[in-house]
Design a protein around this motif. Structure first.
Motif, PDB file in Angstrom:
ATOM      1  N   ALA A 329       0.767  -1.311   0.326  1.00 23.08           N
ATOM      2  CA  ALA A 329      -0.026   0.108  -0.087  1.00 23.08           C
ATOM      3  C   ALA A 329       0.853   1.352   0.158  1.00 23.08           C
ATOM      4  N   GLU A 330       1.958   1.149   0.765  1.00 26.42           N
ATOM      5  CA  GLU A 330       2.907   2.487   0.804  1.00 26.42           C
ATOM      6  C   GLU A 330       3.571   2.437  -0.648  1.00 26.42           C
ATOM      7  N   ALA A 331       4.039   1.460  -1.202  1.00 25.48           N
ATOM      8  CA  ALA A 331       4.689   1.602  -2.519  1.00 25.48           C
ATOM      9  C   ALA A 331       3.579   2.081  -3.452  1.00 25.48           C
ATOM     10  N   GLU A 332       2.358   1.847  -3.561  1.00 28.87           N
ATOM     11  CA  GLU A 332       1.289   2.117  -4.395  1.00 28.87           C
ATOM     12  C   GLU A 332       0.980   3.509  -4.082  1.00 28.87           C
ATOM     13  N   ARG A 333       1.093   4.226  -2.918  1.00 28.02           N
ATOM     14  CA  ARG A 333       0.796   5.364  -2.645  1.00 28.02           C
ATOM     15  C   ARG A 333       1.828   6.312  -3.139  1.00 28.02           C
ATOM     16  N   LEU A 334       3.319   5.943  -3.089  1.00 31.46           N
ATOM     17  CA  LEU A 334       4.286   6.704  -3.634  1.00 31.46           C
ATOM     18  C   LEU A 334       3.948   6.911  -5.164  1.00 31.46           C
ATOM     19  N   GLY A 359      11.221   6.151 -14.131  1.00 30.71           N
ATOM     20  CA  GLY A 359      10.867   5.830 -12.892  1.00 30.71           C
ATOM     21  C   GLY A 359       9.794   5.304 -12.325  1.00 30.71           C
ATOM     22  N   LEU A 360       8.506   5.605 -13.077  1.00 32.99           N
ATOM     23  CA  LEU A 360       7.227   5.067 -12.755  1.00 32.99           C
ATOM     24  C   LEU A 360       7.144   3.680 -13.471  1.00 32.99           C
ATOM     25  N   PRO A 361       7.689   3.612 -14.690  1.00 29.77           N
ATOM     26  CA  PRO A 361       7.351   2.072 -14.954  1.00 29.77           C
ATOM     27  C   PRO A 361       8.488   1.270 -14.205  1.00 29.77           C
ATOM     28  N   VAL A 362       9.530   1.526 -13.720  1.00 29.51           N
ATOM     29  CA  VAL A 362      10.262   0.568 -12.782  1.00 29.51           C
ATOM     30  C   VAL A 362       9.481   0.596 -11.644  1.00 29.51           C
ATOM     31  N   CYS A 363       9.062   1.476 -10.809  1.00 36.85           N
ATOM     32  CA  CYS A 363       8.154   1.475  -9.456  1.00 36.85           C
ATOM     33  C   CYS A 363       7.288   0.370  -9.600  1.00 36.85           C
ATOM     34  N   ARG A 364       6.258   0.631 -10.606  1.00 39.97           N
ATOM     35  CA  ARG A 364       5.439  -0.326 -11.130  1.00 39.97           C
ATOM     36  C   ARG A 364       5.483  -1.791 -11.240  1.00 39.97           C
ATOM     37  N   ALA A 365       6.752  -1.868 -12.018  1.00 34.09           N
ATOM     38  CA  ALA A 365       7.411  -3.279 -11.993  1.00 34.09           C
ATOM     39  C   ALA A 365       7.619  -3.977 -10.812  1.00 34.09           C
ATOM     40  N   LEU A 366       8.413  -3.120  -9.932  1.00 35.95           N
ATOM     41  CA  LEU A 366       8.817  -3.805  -8.545  1.00 35.95           C
ATOM     42  C   LEU A 366       7.506  -4.315  -7.947  1.00 35.95           C
ATOM     43  N   ILE A 367       6.531  -3.401  -8.056  1.00 40.66           N
ATOM     44  CA  ILE A 367       5.126  -3.638  -7.006  1.00 40.66           C
ATOM     45  C   ILE A 367       4.711  -5.109  -7.859  1.00 40.66           C
ATOM     46  N   ALA A 368       4.816  -5.279  -8.819  1.00 43.57           N
ATOM     47  CA  ALA A 368       4.130  -6.290  -9.614  1.00 43.57           C
ATOM     48  C   ALA A 368       5.141  -7.634  -9.223  1.00 43.57           C
ATOM     49  N   TYR A 369       6.363  -7.420  -9.050  1.00 42.90           N
ATOM     50  CA  TYR A 369       7.237  -8.502  -9.036  1.00 42.90           C
ATOM     51  C   TYR A 369       7.028  -8.705  -7.660  1.00 42.90           C
ATOM     52  N   HIS A 373       3.176 -10.916  -9.796  1.00 38.70           N
ATOM     53  CA  HIS A 373       2.554 -10.948 -11.184  1.00 38.70           C
ATOM     54  C   HIS A 373       3.905 -10.624 -12.085  1.00 38.70           C
ATOM     55  N   TYR A 374       4.383 -11.782 -12.488  1.00 36.25           N
ATOM     56  CA  TYR A 374       5.683 -11.861 -12.995  1.00 36.25           C
ATOM     57  C   TYR A 374       5.757 -11.468 -14.583  1.00 36.25           C
ATOM     58  N   ASP A 375       4.511 -11.856 -15.261  1.00 39.36           N
ATOM     59  CA  ASP A 375       4.208 -11.312 -16.605  1.00 39.36           C
ATOM     60  C   ASP A 375       4.257  -9.800 -16.519  1.00 39.36           C
ATOM     61  N   ARG A 376       3.404  -9.162 -15.606  1.00 43.47           N
ATOM     62  CA  ARG A 376       3.133  -7.882 -15.847  1.00 43.47           C
ATOM     63  C   ARG A 376       4.526  -7.138 -15.474  1.00 43.47           C
ATOM     64  N   ALA A 377       5.443  -7.623 -14.532  1.00 49.03           N
ATOM     65  CA  ALA A 377       6.704  -7.104 -14.311  1.00 49.03           C
ATOM     66  C   ALA A 377       7.649  -6.896 -15.470  1.00 49.03           C
ATOM     67  N   VAL A 378       7.700  -8.090 -16.278  1.00 46.75           N
ATOM     68  CA  VAL A 378       8.222  -8.076 -17.605  1.00 46.75           C
ATOM     69  C   VAL A 378       7.828  -7.078 -18.563  1.00 46.75           C
ATOM     70  N   ASP A 379       6.618  -6.939 -18.741  1.00 41.53           N
ATOM     71  CA  ASP A 379       5.982  -6.254 -19.827  1.00 41.53           C
ATOM     72  C   ASP A 379       6.344  -4.549 -19.494  1.00 41.53           C
ATOM     73  N   LEU A 380       6.435  -4.366 -18.157  1.00 34.83           N
ATOM     74  CA  LEU A 380       6.575  -3.010 -17.754  1.00 34.83           C
ATOM     75  C   LEU A 380       8.271  -2.703 -17.927  1.00 34.83           C
ATOM     76  N   LEU A 381       9.142  -3.670 -17.669  1.00 37.27           N
ATOM     77  CA  LEU A 381      10.531  -3.601 -17.885  1.00 37.27           C
ATOM     78  C   LEU A 381      10.858  -3.430 -19.136  1.00 37.27           C
ATOM     79  N   LEU A 382      10.640  -4.343 -19.682  1.00 38.96           N
ATOM     80  CA  LEU A 382      11.154  -4.429 -21.275  1.00 38.96           C
ATOM     81  C   LEU A 382      11.164  -3.217 -22.350  1.00 38.96           C
ATOM     82  N   PRO A 383      10.406  -2.407 -22.206  1.00 38.89           N
ATOM     83  CA  PRO A 383      10.263  -1.032 -22.898  1.00 38.89           C
ATOM     84  C   PRO A 383      11.269  -0.089 -22.557  1.00 38.89           C
TER      85      PRO A 383
END
Length: 472
Positions: A329-334, A359-369, A373-383
């Motif tokens: 919740a704190e990560a998502e709030r940031l 910054g935001l794509p990486v943060c979202r990927a870390l939360i997904a990981y 939610h590993y597929d989502r983490a991949v999809d966020l980090l690849l680009p």
């Protein structure tokens, strides 16, 4: 008009204040805490010193602390109300413009102006040192190399500051991929000034990038009295030691160093220290190692800072801490706060692009990981994986994100992508137990038992050398 040791006139600055200024520069180059007191003495001796105020402004910025930057900005604006352009030298006007740009959030323009100073005044130590750090904060490897390289031939090798300038050049060479030249240059700088912790740091980076972690352990051990205490960089160099120990497979040593040097009850809570702690625990997390309640204590330290949107690189490490502690919740709030910041701030702020684009794509990927939610983490980090330098840091620091992508691909069963990522890593750094262990896991998933066994044997052989170095 008084001037510094390199013949640069300093307006409104007494001879006594110039002496304090030179002392402050010396402390700055060697990352000593005394720099703040020395800078204060400049302005005590010459309250209207232009370069004294420029130095103070940069000291408020170099720690990437938003609150310090706010204070520096207010003080610098008050100073500018009482100085006219005609009272400053051309060099000082450029320095004021650079400091003003950074204080307003435009790191890139500040770096360009400082570069212009270095063209006209290549022995201006403050312009070189601050510009070098801006290149680091913006992840500009060619500029890290060329800013210093372009000035170096103007320096007398007998100058007492030639050594630390050489140390800066070593780090720029390393980040630009010239590992052997970087190591030789860094070692030469340390030979001149043994306590040049930035040059030591540059040498350490070359060992990291070449997979020479046993050599790195031996080097840091041999020079421990020069770097391990009494400077602002000691925590970061301990972090490098931990990276070596982790490659060797000595997790107990990693945690011992973490508890004694990286984060403990006496830690300052500075962003630069907390991000090293987060980066190390995240690597342990990726390796499936339990860090116990360290995550909670680290997340508490980040939460106590109440940081706003100031530097995306710091945000990513705060999210690592919150995610590792299970405080999603704190990560998502940031993340939501930074989304509002991006929507409402102007593009002229360097951190706007850093946050929005990387910054935001990486943060979202870390939360997904963290949420598996590993597929989502991949999809966020690849680009963004080839753009990570845009939000700052070194190759070694950003490798935590590259490892996150690889781990997510392995766990998501995206075998072809994992194979590609591992091929990149192994061919770039063939001596790296982590790479070979990851290759073994992929081989297991593909039912290739012989290849998995061979990869594990390679990892074990490589780790053994590092373990032997740790036990000397």
């Amino acid at each position: 008009m008084a001037g510094d040791r390199h013949g640069h006139p300093m307006s409104r600055t007494s001879t006594e204040a110039v002496d304090h200024y030179e002392q402050a520069l010396d402390h700055l180059l060697f990352f000593r805490a005394e720099v703040a007191d020395a800078a204060g003495r400049v302005l005590s001796a010459a309250p209207r010193s232009v370069m004294g105020h420029v130095l103070a402004a940069h000291l408020g910025l170099l720690g990437t602390e938003e609150k310090d930057a706010d204070g520096a900005r207010a003080t610098f604006e008050r100073f500018k109300e009482h100085v006219h352009r005609g009272e400053m030298t051309p060099r000082e006007r450029m320095h004021v413009a650079a400091a003003t740009s950074w204080l307003k959030g435009d790191l890139h323009r500040a770096g360009r102006v400082l570069g212009e100073i270095s063209v006209e005044y290549p022995r201006d130590v403050l312009a070189l040192a601050v510009g070098h750090q801006i290149d680091f904060f913006t992840g500009n490897a060619p500029r890290l190399r060329d800013r210093i390289g372009g000035a170096l031939s103007a320096w007398d090798t007998a100058d007492p500051h030639y050594g630390p300038v050489l140390g800066m050049y070593a780090f720029g060479l390393e980040e630009a991929g010239h590992y052997e030249q970087a190591r030789e240059t860094g070692l030469a700088a340390v030979d001149r000034r043994p306590r040049d912790v930035w040059a030591i740091h540059a040498v350490v980076h070359t060992y990291e990038m070449q997979g020479r972690f046993a050599d790195g352990i031996r080097y840091l051990d041999a020079r421990a009295t020069d770097w391990a205490a009494g400077n602002y960089l000691n925590v970061h160099n301990w972090w490098h030691y931990c990276l070596y120990a982790l490659e060797a497979g000595d997790v107990s040593r990693v945690l011992e160093i973490y508890d004694s040097a990286l984060h403990h009850a006496g830690s300052t809570g500075a962003a630069m220290e907390l991000l090293d702690a987060a980066a190390l625990l995240w690597r342990l997390h990726l390796a499936g190692q339990d860090a116990g309640d360290r995550w909670q204590r680290l997340a508490d330290a980040w939460a106590a800072r109440h940081d706003g949107a100031y530097y995306a690189f710091n945000d990513v490490h705060a999210v690592m801490a919150y995610t590792g502690a299970g405080r999603t919740a704190e990560a998502e709030r940031l993340v939501r706060d930074r989304e509002r910041y991006v929507a409402g701030s102007g593009p002229r702020l360097s951190n706007h692009a850093m946050t929005a684009d990387v910054g935001l794509p990486v943060c979202r990927a870390l939360i997904a990981y963290g949420n598996e939610h590993y597929d989502r983490a991949v999809d966020l980090l690849l680009p963004v994986r080839h753009r990570l330098g845009e939000y700052g840091g070194s190759h070694a620091q950003r490798d935590a994100v590259h490892k996150t992508l690889l781990e997510a691909a392995l766990r998501a069963g995206r075998h072809e992508l994992a194979r590609t990522l591992l091929s990149e890593r192994v061919n770039l750094r063939p001596v790296c137990p982590y790479n070979w262990l990851a290759r073994a896991r992929l081989a297991d998933a593909l039912g290739e038992g012989a290849q998995a066994a061979a990869a594990r044997a390679t990892a074990a052989d490589q780790a053994a050398e590092g373990m032997a170095a740790l036990k000397r």
